[in-house]
Enzyme design. Sequence first.
Site, mmCIF file in Angstrom:
data_model
loop_
_atom_site.group_PDB
_atom_site.id
_atom_site.type_symbol
_atom_site.label_atom_id
_atom_site.label_comp_id
_atom_site.label_asym_id
_atom_site.label_seq_id
_atom_site.Cartn_x
_atom_site.Cartn_y
_atom_site.Cartn_z
ATOM 1 N N ARG A 72 -9.439 0.864 9.092
ATOM 2 C CA ARG A 72 -8.923 -0.456 9.472
ATOM 3 C C ARG A 72 -10.031 -1.331 10.053
ATOM 4 O O ARG A 72 -9.782 -2.482 10.369
ATOM 5 C CB ARG A 72 -7.850 -0.322 10.557
ATOM 6 C CG ARG A 72 -6.474 0.150 10.144
ATOM 7 C CD ARG A 72 -5.672 -0.927 9.447
ATOM 8 N NE ARG A 72 -4.322 -1.162 9.901
ATOM 9 C CZ ARG A 72 -3.244 -0.470 9.546
ATOM 10 N NH1 ARG A 72 -3.324 0.585 8.790
ATOM 11 N NH2 ARG A 72 -2.055 -0.838 9.961
ATOM 12 N N ARG A 107 11.523 -1.051 10.882
ATOM 13 C CA ARG A 107 10.454 -0.473 11.690
ATOM 14 C C ARG A 107 10.297 -1.246 12.998
ATOM 15 O O ARG A 107 10.424 -2.476 13.007
ATOM 16 C CB ARG A 107 9.144 -0.551 10.907
ATOM 17 C CG ARG A 107 8.680 0.778 10.389
ATOM 18 C CD ARG A 107 7.515 0.621 9.466
ATOM 19 N NE ARG A 107 6.328 0.046 10.104
ATOM 20 C CZ ARG A 107 5.122 0.042 9.532
ATOM 21 N NH1 ARG A 107 4.963 0.547 8.326
ATOM 22 N NH2 ARG A 107 4.093 -0.473 10.152
ATOM 23 N N ARG A 137 -0.270 -8.241 14.230
ATOM 24 C CA ARG A 137 -0.834 -7.350 13.201
ATOM 25 C C ARG A 137 -1.626 -8.149 12.166
ATOM 26 O O ARG A 137 -2.663 -7.692 11.701
ATOM 27 C CB ARG A 137 0.297 -6.568 12.516
ATOM 28 C CG ARG A 137 0.844 -5.459 13.416
ATOM 29 C CD ARG A 137 2.241 -5.047 13.025
ATOM 30 N NE ARG A 137 2.301 -4.393 11.744
ATOM 31 C CZ ARG A 137 3.409 -4.355 10.983
ATOM 32 N NH1 ARG A 137 4.520 -4.948 11.388
ATOM 33 N NH2 ARG A 137 3.397 -3.721 9.849
ATOM 34 N N ARG A 192 11.406 -5.881 5.166
ATOM 35 C CA ARG A 192 11.153 -4.456 4.906
ATOM 36 C C ARG A 192 12.118 -3.560 5.686
ATOM 37 O O ARG A 192 12.428 -3.802 6.842
ATOM 38 C CB ARG A 192 9.722 -4.105 5.298
ATOM 39 C CG ARG A 192 9.417 -2.627 5.109
ATOM 40 C CD ARG A 192 7.950 -2.359 5.057
ATOM 41 N NE ARG A 192 7.290 -2.539 6.326
ATOM 42 C CZ ARG A 192 5.974 -2.380 6.491
ATOM 43 N NH1 ARG A 192 5.214 -2.063 5.466
ATOM 44 N NH2 ARG A 192 5.431 -2.564 7.670
ATOM 45 N N LYS A 207 0.827 -1.218 0.000
ATOM 46 C CA LYS A 207 0.000 0.000 0.000
ATOM 47 C C LYS A 207 0.857 1.263 0.000
ATOM 48 O O LYS A 207 0.640 2.176 -0.780
ATOM 49 C CB LYS A 207 -0.906 0.063 1.250
ATOM 50 C CG LYS A 207 -1.909 -1.050 1.385
ATOM 51 C CD LYS A 207 -2.872 -0.779 2.529
ATOM 52 C CE LYS A 207 -2.229 -0.767 3.918
ATOM 53 N NZ LYS A 207 -1.768 -2.084 4.376
HETATM 54 P P1 AMP Z 1 0.880 0.841 9.205
HETATM 55 O O1 AMP Z 1 2.020 1.772 9.038
HETATM 56 O O2 AMP Z 1 -0.311 1.195 8.340
HETATM 57 O O3 AMP Z 1 1.270 -0.608 9.064
HETATM 58 O O4 AMP Z 1 0.362 1.029 10.707
HETATM 59 C C1 AMP Z 1 1.209 0.765 11.809
HETATM 60 C C2 AMP Z 1 0.383 0.711 13.084
HETATM 61 O O5 AMP Z 1 -0.261 1.975 13.286
HETATM 62 C C3 AMP Z 1 -0.748 -0.302 13.105
HETATM 63 O O6 AMP Z 1 -0.297 -1.595 13.456
HETATM 64 C C4 AMP Z 1 -1.666 0.303 14.163
HETATM 65 O O7 AMP Z 1 -1.153 0.091 15.472
HETATM 66 C C5 AMP Z 1 -1.551 1.793 13.879
HETATM 67 N N1 AMP Z 1 -2.566 2.240 12.892
HETATM 68 C C6 AMP Z 1 -2.334 2.719 11.638
HETATM 69 N N2 AMP Z 1 -3.485 3.035 11.038
HETATM 70 C C7 AMP Z 1 -4.477 2.744 11.918
HETATM 71 C C8 AMP Z 1 -5.892 2.829 11.880
HETATM 72 N N3 AMP Z 1 -6.555 3.273 10.795
HETATM 73 N N4 AMP Z 1 -6.579 2.457 12.982
HETATM 74 C C9 AMP Z 1 -5.959 2.037 14.094
HETATM 75 N N5 AMP Z 1 -4.620 1.896 14.192
HETATM 76 C C10 AMP Z 1 -3.879 2.251 13.111
#
Ligand code: AMP
Length: 215
Positions: free
Chosen positions: A88, A159, A170, A127, A13
Amino acid sequence: MIVLLLGAPGCGKGSQAKKIEAAFGYLHTSTGDMLREAIRKGTELGKRAKSAMESGQLVADEIVVSLIEERIEALEGRSGLILDGFPRNVAQADELNKMLAKHTLKLDKVFYFEVPQEKIKARLLARRVCSVCQKDFNMLTNPPKNSKCDACSGEVITRADDNEETITNRLEVYEKSTQPLLDYYEKSGSLARLDGDKEIEVVFQQISLYLTGEK
Ligand code: AMP
């Protein structure tokens, strides 16, 4: 144009969102990036999000909804918005509908990136990301040319949530909370399924066809 990118963590994404932003000028909005920045800066919001993020759980809906609300309000003059990592869950999707309606906007396209389950974990473990400009790398398919970031020479790091234990959480959260959005958006007729297991450029060509109206 409001575009939503949907798929498991590590499905591509973020990489596609950056390419769409560069080619079409839409505002890239990654809730994950915004939350990580809030944590780096030590803001109140960052402090509230930190433990959920570190354990791979979702942060509270109201936190991410407020971040998206700000971005929609900042859209003036932009040709579009890319939502990367939001919504999400179904509650967030309902909130998104309300926010868009309030601004007389509508969701134009939802791209769902299909990547085989067994590849997702390997992708996440491989990654890396630039700590300065956030450019993505993958040590298997797209490593930095030297140990530094190709774009800005920043330090390339792993990360904090790309470790085995957090990845498992996750992926569970994704399956339970986010996967139901597939049905949600399929019913609305705006969903396009893409083979996220293809090369970045090939996936982007598919997206471009939709965004230019050729598909
Ligand atoms: P990402 O970078 O999209 O993989 O997001 C990393 C982390 O941020 C996720 O595992 C969640 O803990 C938090 N997060 C990101 N977007 C959301 C969302 N829309 N709702 C809730 N938590 C989020």
